[in-house]
Design a protein around this motif. Structure first.
Motif, PDB file in Angstrom:
ATOM      1  N   LYS A 260       0.846  -1.205   0.000  1.00  0.00           N
ATOM      2  CA  LYS A 260       0.000   0.000   0.000  1.00  0.00           C
ATOM      3  C   LYS A 260       0.874   1.244   0.000  1.00  0.00           C
ATOM      4  O   LYS A 260       1.842   1.324   0.763  1.00  0.00           O
ATOM      5  CB  LYS A 260      -0.912  -0.008   1.227  1.00  0.00           C
ATOM      6  N   VAL A 261       0.558   2.199  -0.886  1.00  0.00           N
ATOM      7  CA  VAL A 261       1.280   3.477  -0.921  1.00  0.00           C
ATOM      8  C   VAL A 261       0.796   4.311   0.263  1.00  0.00           C
ATOM      9  O   VAL A 261      -0.410   4.568   0.395  1.00  0.00           O
ATOM     10  CB  VAL A 261       1.040   4.222  -2.243  1.00  0.00           C
ATOM     11  N   THR A 262       1.735   4.730   1.127  1.00  0.00           N
ATOM     12  CA  THR A 262       1.348   5.407   2.371  1.00  0.00           C
ATOM     13  C   THR A 262       1.942   6.798   2.498  1.00  0.00           C
ATOM     14  O   THR A 262       1.890   7.405   3.563  1.00  0.00           O
ATOM     15  CB  THR A 262       1.779   4.562   3.578  1.00  0.00           C
ATOM     16  N   THR A 263       2.542   7.340   1.417  1.00  0.00           N
ATOM     17  CA  THR A 263       3.086   8.698   1.453  1.00  0.00           C
ATOM     18  C   THR A 263       2.994   9.301   0.063  1.00  0.00           C
ATOM     19  O   THR A 263       2.939   8.580  -0.943  1.00  0.00           O
ATOM     20  CB  THR A 263       4.559   8.703   1.924  1.00  0.00           C
ATOM     21  N   SER A 264       2.970  10.641   0.007  1.00  0.00           N
ATOM     22  CA  SER A 264       2.939  11.349  -1.281  1.00  0.00           C
ATOM     23  C   SER A 264       4.318  11.832  -1.694  1.00  0.00           C
ATOM     24  O   SER A 264       4.462  12.555  -2.694  1.00  0.00           O
ATOM     25  CB  SER A 264       1.990  12.560  -1.193  1.00  0.00           C
ATOM     26  N   ASN A 265       5.372  11.442  -0.936  1.00  0.00           N
ATOM     27  CA  ASN A 265       6.710  12.007  -1.146  1.00  0.00           C
ATOM     28  C   ASN A 265       7.453  11.421  -2.341  1.00  0.00           C
ATOM     29  O   ASN A 265       8.509  11.935  -2.719  1.00  0.00           O
ATOM     30  CB  ASN A 265       7.566  11.807   0.101  1.00  0.00           C
ATOM     31  N   TYR A 266       6.961  10.322  -2.900  1.00  0.00           N
ATOM     32  CA  TYR A 266       7.684   9.671  -3.992  1.00  0.00           C
ATOM     33  C   TYR A 266       6.778   9.535  -5.205  1.00  0.00           C
ATOM     34  O   TYR A 266       5.636   9.090  -5.089  1.00  0.00           O
ATOM     35  CB  TYR A 266       8.175   8.284  -3.566  1.00  0.00           C
ATOM     36  N   ALA A 267       7.299   9.914  -6.378  1.00  0.00           N
ATOM     37  CA  ALA A 267       6.530   9.839  -7.617  1.00  0.00           C
ATOM     38  C   ALA A 267       6.728   8.483  -8.287  1.00  0.00           C
ATOM     39  O   ALA A 267       7.619   7.711  -7.928  1.00  0.00           O
ATOM     40  CB  ALA A 267       6.947  10.956  -8.560  1.00  0.00           C
ATOM     41  N   GLY A 268       5.876   8.213  -9.292  1.00  0.00           N
ATOM     42  CA  GLY A 268       6.012   7.011 -10.096  1.00  0.00           C
ATOM     43  C   GLY A 268       6.739   7.318 -11.387  1.00  0.00           C
ATOM     44  O   GLY A 268       6.432   8.316 -12.053  1.00  0.00           O
ATOM     45  N   PHE A 269       7.734   6.476 -11.763  1.00  0.00           N
ATOM     46  CA  PHE A 269       8.564   6.718 -12.940  1.00  0.00           C
ATOM     47  C   PHE A 269       8.427   5.581 -13.937  1.00  0.00           C
ATOM     48  O   PHE A 269       7.899   4.508 -13.634  1.00  0.00           O
ATOM     49  CB  PHE A 269      10.031   6.861 -12.520  1.00  0.00           C
ATOM     50  N   ASN A 270       8.961   5.822 -15.147  1.00  0.00           N
ATOM     51  CA  ASN A 270       8.966   4.798 -16.199  1.00  0.00           C
ATOM     52  C   ASN A 270      10.099   3.784 -16.004  1.00  0.00           C
ATOM     53  O   ASN A 270      10.179   2.784 -16.719  1.00  0.00           O
ATOM     54  CB  ASN A 270       9.109   5.447 -17.577  1.00  0.00           C
TER      55      ASN A 270
END
Length: 732
Positions: A260-270
């Motif tokens: 489960k993603v639990t923070t907004s501090n990291y983006a999703g990349f290719n």
């Protein structure tokens, strides 16, 4: 042990080429490296120093490695930096390593004859506590010391001679770099060396990415990359370059893991974010709070790690620190059919209608109700949490309970037909209807009833707990009784005792190899490095290992550890087995004296035609020396001849274990005229009258022995070793 070079080894019956095959050597790809010629000045220096080094290694290989040396610490009193050229005189002053000079060992690594007349760059002057003074100089990246009396001044015809810039170090690379300035040109050799020519302007190279194949450090403090551009190689000052991003994926692990993603501090990349070409595709705020399934985890060389997961219609990579694990749903991942009896010996595990972590599991019976009962197990189940559960019948139904609640009931693992008479000499073992540890065994006969009776034994059974039982007839029926109740073969108490359990290594294994060690690991390493394989870890081997370690990015300390062993292409399994191997026990106390002797000799024959390797005592897959062969043969017959051991044999100072064996007061000595099959024959050296060899007597004046070049059967006396010191009898 090693033997004098005057003695020639007898030829083996089987060609040694076959026996030298290493069953565990891993294949390795050869690394290639492009080279270009340095300047004529540096080339001449390298040529001169290579001849010195080659000659010194040959001399080091021929050194008698058995020579004992006294060590006396000789610390440095004063130290002065130097920067001049001197010439060696025609004399016999040798070259030494700094650490050996301080320790007092002074193992010569370059002889005086080889150094004679050479012009050398002097970098340090050392004065030692004993008053001696030594110049330090460098050849091909290695530093050596020689007595100052060996040198004379050079007649300087060029005022710049003693300030001449030279190459002091070369490091092989395979490194992407980018030229980021026009201030430095490309040369045919490092720019400050004599003969350097400007070949290409920095403006032509600026902005280009190239691969540096080597870095050269010079005596004036500068450093240069060697790289290919177009069709040729150039040298350019390293200040012209900037490192290219070298972060890469080091491992990938397939997963099927809910997270489960639990923070907004990291983006999703290719792709993992720190790799070249990574693009930010989705904000962490869009993913925060969502549960996804990680299908893989990637670890990168910068220490970060990323989950690869699907969200919507595509896959993303995101730093694993953005996630929390989701509680798993356990399931059965494996099932094995079982058909055995076991006793429930713990009362803290209940019985369930299915393995207890599985959804819907119901508690049916307490552990206290089950404890103490022997049940029949029909299957074993593995759950995704890693735990195992037995399925068994108790009463009228089946249950599942954790396997840790059970203890196996002993079972018969082997049966041997025997036809002999044996005397019962102990009264504390009863007679049973089956071997006593088995489920359902019943006590039928008191040991006191049959003590001192001779009975007819028809079979011997081995039980899974390691104990043996005789099946014998007494009166009108058959009984089973522990073989310990019967008279058995054992040496008198003042001699080496015979064990009926597997002998263990005498020390902690595995272990690292350093200076003066011997044995199989040393021999295999020497063969891999192209050295003369004598099994002794001397100066030439230490220096060769250091060079190998430097070339492969390892700590260049000359110590053979697991990392270096693996880089050489050998397996971790071999690293562990070579040191820890003890021949499996082939007899039991109920075996006769002759059976013990035959077990020992049969083990020795397993090493036939294996190469002679000094200090070696390991598996029949490799070679052994004479005492190594003898110890492994004794182990298989139940004798542990401490203080001699296969463990200590490879350690410094323990090459001559045949001497320790002969001096062991627990080894019975008999006269040469009384020799029998299975005795140990000890030989003296014709040079110093000390014990230098041991062989196993076969009878008819034949012995099996390890003598250069291999393990073989030979006459008890021959022209190479006929000076018999005595005879030892391990089985009295």
């Amino acid at each position: 042990m090693k033997y004098n070079g005057k003695f020639l080894g007898l030829l083996c019956v089987t060609a040694l080429a076959t026996t030298l095959v290493n069953p565990i050597v891993a294949s390795a790809n050869e690394l290639s490296e492009s080279h270009s010629t340095v300047s004529s000045q540096s080339g001449s220096i390298i040529s001169d120093t290579k001849s010195i080094q080659d000659s010194s290694i040959n001399q080091s290989n021929s050194t008698n490695t058995n020579k004992e040396q006294e060590t006396k610490i000789n610390s440095v009193k004063t130290h002065q930096n130097q920067n001049k050229y001197l010439q060696t005189k025609a004399n016999s002053y040798a070259g030494y390593l700094l650490e050996d000079t301080i320790s007092g060992k002074k193992n010569a690594v370059i002889n005086g004859a080889t150094l004679s007349g050479k012009s050398l760059h002097i970098i340090n002057l050392y004065q030692f506590q004993d008053g001696s003074t030594f110049y330090e100089y460098e050849l091909n990246g290695n530093k050596y010391l020689t007595d100052t009396n060996a040198f004379k001044e050079i007649k300087v015809t060029d005022s710049k001679l003693n300030n001449k810039v030279t190459i002091v170090n070369k490091q092989s690379l395979n490194k992407p770099v980018k030229v980021t300035t026009s201030n430095y040109a490309g040369f045919n050799t490092p720019a400050t060396l004599e003969g350097a020519k400007n070949l290409i302007a920095g403006s032509q190279l600026n902005g280009h990415q190239v691969t540096a194949v080597a870095m050269y450090k010079l005596s004036d403090g500068t450093a240069y990359y060697n790289f290919k551009y177009g069709s040729r190689y150039y040298w350019m000052d390293i200040r012209a370059f900037t490192d290219v991003n070298t972060v890469k994926i080091t491992t990938k692990q397939s997963l099927n893991k809910p997270v489960k993603v639990t923070t907004s501090n990291y983006a999703g990349f290719n792709t993992p974010a720190t790799l070249d070409g990574a693009k930010n595709l989705i904000a962490g705020s869009q993913l925060n709070g969502h549960q996804v399934t990680a299908v893989a985890m990637y670890k990168l060389s910068d220490g970060t790690a990323y989950y690869n997961f699907k969200y919507g219609s595509r896959y993303y990579w995101m730093d694993i620190r953005a996630f929390s694990d989701v509680a798993p749903t356990f399931k059965i991942v494996a099932k094995e059919s079982v058909n055995k009896d076991a006793r429930i010996t713990a009362n803290n595990y209940g019985g369930f209608n299915t393995p207890s972590p599985i959804p819907g599991a119901k508690y049916l019976i307490s552990g206290s109700q089950l404890s103490g009962n022997v049940v029949h197990i029909v299957a074993k189940y593995k759950v995704s949490n890693g735990k195992w559960y037995y399925n068994f019948k108790f009463g009228s139904r089946y249950y599942w309970t954790n396997t840790r609640a059970f203890t196996d009931v002993a079972a018969i693992v082997s049966k041997e037909s025997v036809h002999m008479s044996a005397k019962i000499t102990a009264n504390n073992y009863g007679g049973f209807n089956t071997p006593s540890p088995l489920y359902g065994a019943k006590y039928l006969l008191s040991g006191k009833t049959v003590v001192n009776k001779t009975v007819s034994v028809v079979a011997r059974y081995k039980v899974s707990n390691g104990e043996y039982y005789y099946n014998f007839k007494y009166g009108n029926r058959y009984y089973w009784m522990n073989t310990r109740a019967f008279s058995y073969y054992q040496n008198p108490s003042q001699y080496l005792q015979i064990s009926d359990t597997q002998i263990k290594p005498a020390g902690p294994t595995p272990y690292n190899i350093s200076y003066d060690y011997e044995g199989v690991k040393v021999w295999l390493t020497q063969r891999k490095l192209g050295l003369s394989a004598d099994g002794h870890y001397g100066p030439a081997t230490v220096n060769a290992v250091k060079r190998f370690q430097r070339n492969h990015g390892l700590k260049a300390d000359g110590i053979l550890n697991l990392s270096t062993w693996n880089k050489l292409g050998y397996s971790t399994g071999a690293w562990n087995q070579i040191d820890s191997y003890i021949s499996p026990l082939k007899v039991h106390l109920t075996n006769s004296r002759s059976e013990h002797i035959e077990a020992m000799i049969n083990t020795a024959y397993q090493y036939m035609n294996r190469p002679y390797i000094v200090g070696a005592s390991s598996t029949p897959a490799y070679g052994v020396d004479c005492s190594g062969l003898t110890m492994q043969a004794l182990y298989s017959a139940g004798i542990n001849p401490l203080p001699s051991s296969s463990y200590i044999h490879a350690h410094p100072g323990h090459e001559w274990e045949s001497r320790v064996l002969f001096a062991n007061s627990k080894l019975k000595k008999v006269s040469y005229g009384q020799r029998q099959r299975g005795d140990l024959i000890f030989y003296r050296s014709p040079y110093d009258n000390k014990i230098w060899h041991v062989a196993i007597y076969l009878g008819n004046d034949q012995v099996i022995e390890s003598w250069p070049p291999c393990v073989m059967v030979q006459p008890i006396k021959n022209s190479q070793r006929s000076w018999i010191a005595g005879v030892g009898r391990p089985f009295v």
